[in-house]
Design an enzyme around this catalytic site. Structure first.
Site, PDB file in Angstrom:
ATOM      1  N   GLY D 150       0.816  -0.925  -0.166  1.00  0.00           N
ATOM      2  CA  GLY D 150      -0.217   0.389   0.409  1.00  0.00           C
ATOM      3  C   GLY D 150       0.828   0.743   0.141  1.00  0.00           C
ATOM      4  N   CYS D 151       0.587   2.654  -0.290  1.00  0.00           N
ATOM      5  CA  CYS D 151       1.525   3.329  -0.400  1.00  0.00           C
ATOM      6  C   CYS D 151       1.628   4.434   0.195  1.00  0.00           C
ATOM      7  CB  CYS D 151      -0.110   4.601  -0.974  1.00  0.00           C
ATOM      8  SG  CYS D 151      -1.210   4.436  -0.526  1.00  0.00           S
ATOM      9  N   TYR D 152       0.462   4.069   1.650  1.00  0.00           N
ATOM     10  CA  TYR D 152       0.902   4.544   2.896  1.00  0.00           C
ATOM     11  C   TYR D 152       2.128   3.802   3.816  1.00  0.00           C
ATOM     12  CZ  TYR D 152      -3.294   7.692   3.078  1.00  0.00           C
ATOM     13  OH  TYR D 152      -3.915   9.103   2.898  1.00  0.00           O
ATOM     14  N   THR D 154       4.431   1.916   2.700  1.00  0.00           N
ATOM     15  CA  THR D 154       5.710   2.014   1.450  1.00  0.00           C
ATOM     16  C   THR D 154       6.293   3.257   2.280  1.00  0.00           C
ATOM     17  OG1 THR D 154       4.985   1.401  -0.446  1.00  0.00           O
ATOM     18  CG2 THR D 154       6.760   2.548  -0.083  1.00  0.00           C
ATOM     19  N   ALA D 155       5.852   4.448   2.088  1.00  0.00           N
ATOM     20  CA  ALA D 155       6.689   5.682   2.985  1.00  0.00           C
ATOM     21  C   ALA D 155       6.603   5.539   4.227  1.00  0.00           C
ATOM     22  CB  ALA D 155       5.364   6.588   2.654  1.00  0.00           C
TER      23      ALA D 155
END
Lengths: 336, 336, 336, 336
Positions: D150-152, D154-155
C-alpha cells in the site's frame, strides 16, 4: 460613534485581512495605515483587492501621530519591530492588539532563546493577556495590550486545552502534527513559496524548532499540564492559500472514553460562538470565518484531537477583531 | 556509443527537465552542466529531484572546455546570454539546441525592437532552422544550431499552421488566447509567481506585447499567410505548474466546413509521432510528454483551433530532445 | 424590520453563498430553505461551513407555504425547475430573484432551442428585467421578478457594454474567451470535476455551444449592437475553486484610441459601487466580493476588454443580493 | 524478447501509470488489458493521455485467455475482486504482481476483520512475499505472486523499518501522521474528491480505522518490533494530485542520537537505487519517480522519521515494475 483603528505594517497578508474585516465592522473604522513602503503608496496599491474599500495613504509609523489618530492599534509588524513601537504607543494609553509574537511568551529569556534578539519591552512580558478569548476572556476585557495568538497554537490549543485541563489528555506526551496553507509563510518572496516549488507538494519544516513551540508550552502549563511543552510540534506546508489543521496525539487518561472526551469538548464550547465541535473537521468549512472546528477520537491508548482554522481568520486577523471587541466591551461577535 | 551532451544554464526548470529526459535517453549522456552558481554546487543541489540521477558539479561556461567535452550543447540560458556563448561554441563546430529566444527571429532589427538589446550573433540570424520538426524537419536534419521554439508558438502553430497553409484559416485575422501554467514564468522569484498571489487566480499579462508575438508572425509568414502576424496574442497565467493551451480564432476560408478543417489537421499529422488530433484537448493529457493534442471547430464565420502541450515538454525540453535526435539523424522518438 | 427571505434549491453552491451573505445582511434574514433532500436534513448538513450560521431544516418547495413565510425568494433551482415554481410564487405576489437561466432570454422559442425544453412560464418572458444593475437598474427597482445574470455574461458584458453602446467596439465581431473556476460547474459529481481530472488542467468546453451565448447576444442587442450575438464564445475550466475572467476581442471603431476606450469605461462606471476600472484585472482581487474589475487595451485593429468576477459573487449570489436591494429600494451596497 | 504483460482493471489510475511505465520498459510489453467497461472501448478511451501509447481494446478478464497471452499479470482490481481472479491465474503458473490489498496480510481472519469479506484465496495468505524490495528482495526473486505494498505503508515503513530493526525506535509507540494527494482515493467519483470540495482543503479521514493499519503492523512485527502495530495511523487528504508524506513519531531508544539514527538509515539504504536519505524530504522531489526520500530527526525523547513517495509511483505502479523486475531476475531499475 466609531472606534478609530490604526493598522501597523499594512502591506502584509494579515493586515489586508484585518482591514477587510474592519471595513465590515459596524463600530470600527480604519483611519490610519503604516508601512515602510511610503512614497504616496496607498493601501489599495499594496492590496488591489481593497481598491474602493480602503484607499488610505500608507504613512510612516510615528507613535505620537498614531496615538492622536487612533483608539486602537493592530500591529501586523514582524516580531521585534512590533514591540519596539507597541511600547511607546501603549505607554501613551492607546490600546493594542499585537498580531506579532512579541507579547505571547512570559519570559524575556525564553523569548531571546527562540527569537535570537533581546526583547524590546521586557517589563511588560508576562502581564499581557494571551488573546485566546475562549480561555483568557477575563484578562482580555479592558486590557491595554493583547497578544494575538499564533496560528498553530490557536488550532492546537482549542483542540486540546479542555482535555488537558480536565486531565483526560497528558500534555507532556502531546505530538502536534500541523498542516498549513502557504499564506502562513507571509508575503516575503522565497523559494519555498514560489508557486512551482510550493504547488503539488507537502513537506515538513522546522521540525521541533518552530517558534510556536514555546507559545504552546506556555499555555498548556497555564492550563494545568504537568510539564508544559508538547513532546513534539512539527509543522507542514500544503498547497493551498489558506487553512490550517492541527492533529494532536496524546496519552489518554485512565478510563477515559472517546465519548467522555467529546462531551468534555462540547461542554467547554457550549457557549462559545466561534468553536464548533463537529464530526469531521475540514479546513474548507472554516475558510474566511472566525470559526475553529474541533473533534476528538480515541485510538488505542491515545486521544487524537483535531482543530481546524483559517490561518488568516481565527489564526490571525478575525481573532484580532474578536480580541478588540472583547477589550472594548463590545459583543465579541460584532462584525464577524 | 553515447552522444555527450552539455547543458548550459543548468539551474532553471527547462534544464532540469532536459537532464531528466537525457538521463532516460538510450544514446545520450549529460557530461557537463554549467551555472553561475558554481562553488562546488551540484546539479542535484539545484534540483533535489535529480539526486542520484545527475550529480555533476556545476561549472563555469567556458566555450573551449565545453567543446572539448561535448558533442551537443543544450543552451537553457536567458536570451542575450545564450547567443553570446552559443556563437563561439557553434564556431568551434559543436552542435547546439538553443532553448532561448535568440535564434528564433530572422532579423536583428526585429530582435532588438522586441528584446531591447542588440543581437550578439546577428550574422547567423535567419539561417538557423526553427525547431518545429513537424514543419522544418528538412532544415533541422544535420543543422549545427536549431532554435527551439517558444512554448506559446508551439501550441498555436501546431494548431493552426496546416489550416493557414491550406488557406482554410486567415492568418492575419488570428486571435490567439493562451493559458499557461506558472512554470512558464521560470524559476526567478517574483510577486506574480508567489504561491499566494498565483494560486486561485487567472490573469492576462503582456497583452499584445509578449515577445512570442513576432516569433508566431515569422512562422505564419513562412507558412504562406498573407500579412504574417496574428491580430492579437494574449497570454494568461493559470494556477497550475505545467501545461499550456492556446485557443486560436480566425476567419474561416469560404466554403470550408468543420469537417474539412479536421481532415486537414488529420492529414497534416497522420505520420507525426507527437501530434494527436483529438476530440477534446486537455493539458492534463499531455503532461510530462512530448505530445501536442490539437482540434478545430467551426463557430459561425470563425475557425477555433486549439492546441495543448506541456510547456516544459513539447514547449521546451522534450522538443529539444526531439530536435537533437533530428539533428543527429536518430529516430526522432528516441528516448521520448 | 427584516426582509424575510426564502432560498429554493438550498443544497447547491450558489445557495450556500447566498445564505452566507444574507446572514450578514443587516435588513434580511433567511427564514426558509428548500431542497429535495428533505428527511430532517438541515442547511448546515448540506453545507457544514454554515453550522451555527444557518441550521434551518430543509423543506419541500410548497408555493403557498413559501409565500406565507417569505417577502423575497431566491431561486437557486436548475433551469426549468426554477420557472415552474417561480411562476406560482410570483403570481401570489412574492418577489423573486431567479438565479437560474429561466427568465434571462426574451423569447420562448430561443429558450427551447438552447435548453431543449418548453419554457414553463412563457408569458412572462421578455418582461422580466435582466439583473445587471449597472445597466438595467431602472427596470429592476420595484420589479417583482429579476433574472439574475449568468456568470459568463456578467463578466463579458460589464467589460464590453459601454464600449459597444458608444460605438467603439463592434459587437458582431466579438470573440469572448472565458476562463472559469470549477465551482461554476456546480455541485453535481462528474468526471470533469473530479479533483484528479480537474486539477493541473485547462480545457475548453462547449465550444460555441454554451447556453450563455444567447443571453450575451440578447443584451448586446439591447445595448444597441448591430447584429447582436458574439462571433464566438468559448468557455474554459481552470483549476481553481472560484473566479472567472472573460477576455473579449472585437473590432475597434475608427479612430478610437486605447485612451478613448479606457475613458469610456471610467465614465460608465464612475458612480458604480461594484465595478472598478483597473490596470491589471486578476480574479484574485475580486474573490469573495461583489466587485467586477475591468480594463481595455487596443491591440492592432482590435480592442481587448477584460472583466473579472467571482463566479459565486458578482457572477451569482452577491449579484442576487444587489438585485434584491434594488428591488426593495434599499441601498444596493447593503450587506455587500 | 519482451515479457508479455497483462493489466487487469485497466481503467483506474494505477493501471494508467503502470501501462505508461511498461511502455517505456525495454524488456516488457503490455499485450492485454481488461476492464468491465468493454464494448469495444480501448485503453486510450479510458485514458486519453495514452492515445498512441496504448490503444489495446479492453477485454473481459478471462483467466485462460489471460494465461495464454501473458507472462506476467498486473492486477489493478479492487480488493476481493483481485484475489478471485489472481487465484486461477496463479494456479495456471502465470506470475502476478497484485496491486490490490488482497495478499498483503498474513491471516484470513485479520483480512476479514478489516475488509469485511471472506478472503477468496485464503490458502495462499502468508506465503506471498510483501513487495517491498528493500526488505523482502530474497523472497520476491522468483516468486509467483507478489503483494505490492500500500502507498501509506511504503512511505512509513521505508522511513522507520531500519530504525525499528536496529532498536533505535520503539515500534509500539509509533504515531504515523500521513498526508496524501487525492489520486490515492482513486477514480470513483465521490463528494470528497469533487474538485470544489477537495481543493483548498486539508482533512483527516478514517482516523485509526484505515485498512493500511494492519499491513503496517504486520511488517513492523516481521521487522522485530515488540508488539507490532503502530500506536496510531491517521491519514489526511491534501489538495494535490500525487504525492504522499508520512511523518512518523516514536520513542527513541536509550542513548540514541540523531546522528546515530541518520547513519542507520544511510547504512540501510547505501546500496538501494530507489531510497535516498536527504535533508528535507518533499513530495515534489519524487513525483513521477520510483524514489522514496527519507530523513530522521530527534525531538526530545522522540524520533521523527519522514518518508515521501509518489503514491502512484513507489506507492503503486513503479513499485510494481520494480517487483516484476525482481521476480524475473532483471535488474530492479530496468525501465524505471
Amino acid at each position: 460613534m466609531s472606534v478609530r483603528v490604526g493598522v501597523l505594517g499594512a502591506s502584509g497578508y494579515t493586515a489586508c485581512e484585518a482591514i477587510r474585516l474592519l471595513h465590515r465592522h459596524p463600530s470600527a473604522e480604519v483611519v490610519l495605515a503604516t508601512s515602510r513602503a511610503g512614497g504616496g503608496r496607498r493601501v489599495s496599491d499594496a492590496h488591489p483587492s481593497l481598491r474602493g474599500v480602503c484607499d488610505l495613504e500608507l504613512v510612516e509609523a510615528d507613535p505620537s501621530r498614531i496615538c492622536e489618530a487612533c483608539d486602537v492599534v493592530f500591529s501586523c509588524l514582524p516580531h521585534g519591530a512590533s514591540a519596539a513601537i507597541v511600547r511607546p504607543i501603549a505607554d501613551l494609553g492607546v490600546r493594542v492588539v499585537d498580531l506579532s509574537a512579541d507579547y505571547r511568551l512570559g519570559d524575556a529569556g525564553v523569548y531571546e532563546a527562540w527569537y535570537g534578539v533581546a526583547h524590546p519591552d521586557p517589563e511588560r512580558l508576562g502581564r499581557v493577556p494571551y488573546g485566546l478569548c475562549e480561555f483568557f476572556r477575563d484578562q482580555i476585557r479592558g486590557a491595554s495590550i493583547v497578544a494575538n495568538p499564533g496560528c498553530y497554537p490557536t488550532a492546537a490549543l482549542l483542540a486540546t486545552l479542555p482535555l488537558v485541563r480536565s486531565g483526560m489528555l497528558d500534555a507532556s506526551s502531546l505530538v502536534i502534527d500541523a498542516k498549513s496553507g502557504i499564506s502562513g509563510a507571509g508575503r516575503t518572496l522565497s523559494e519555498a513559496t514560489h508557486f512551482v516549488e510550493a504547488n503539488e507538494r507537502v513537506a515538513a519544516y522546522k521540525i521541533g524548532t518552530h517558534r510556536h513551540t514555546p507559545e504552546i508550552a506556555r499555555v498548556l502549563e497555564l492550563g494545568g499540564g504537568a510539564s508544559g511543552g508538547p513532546a513534539a510540534f512539527v509543522p507542514h506546508l500544503v498547497p493551498m492559500t489558506r487553512g490550517l489543521l492541527a492533529t494532536c496525539y496524546g496519552r489518554v487518561g485512565e478510563g477515559v472514553t472517546e465519548e467522555d472526551a467529546l462531551v468534555c469538548l462540547q461542554d467547554a464550547y457550549a457557549d462559545e460562538p466561534f468553536v464548533r465541535v463537529v464530526e469531521a473537521p475540514s479546513t474548507r468549512h472554516v475558510l474566511h470565518t472566525n470559526f475553529c472546528d474541533v473533534t476528538v477520537r480515541r485510538v488505542g491508548e491515545l486521544l487524537v484531537a483535531i482543530g481546524v482554522i483559517d490561518n488568516l481568520g481565527k489564526g490571525a486577523s478575525s481573532a484580532a477583531v474578536q480580541n478588540m471587541n472583547a477589550m472594548l466591551g463590545l459583543d465579541e461577535t460584532t462584525g464577524l
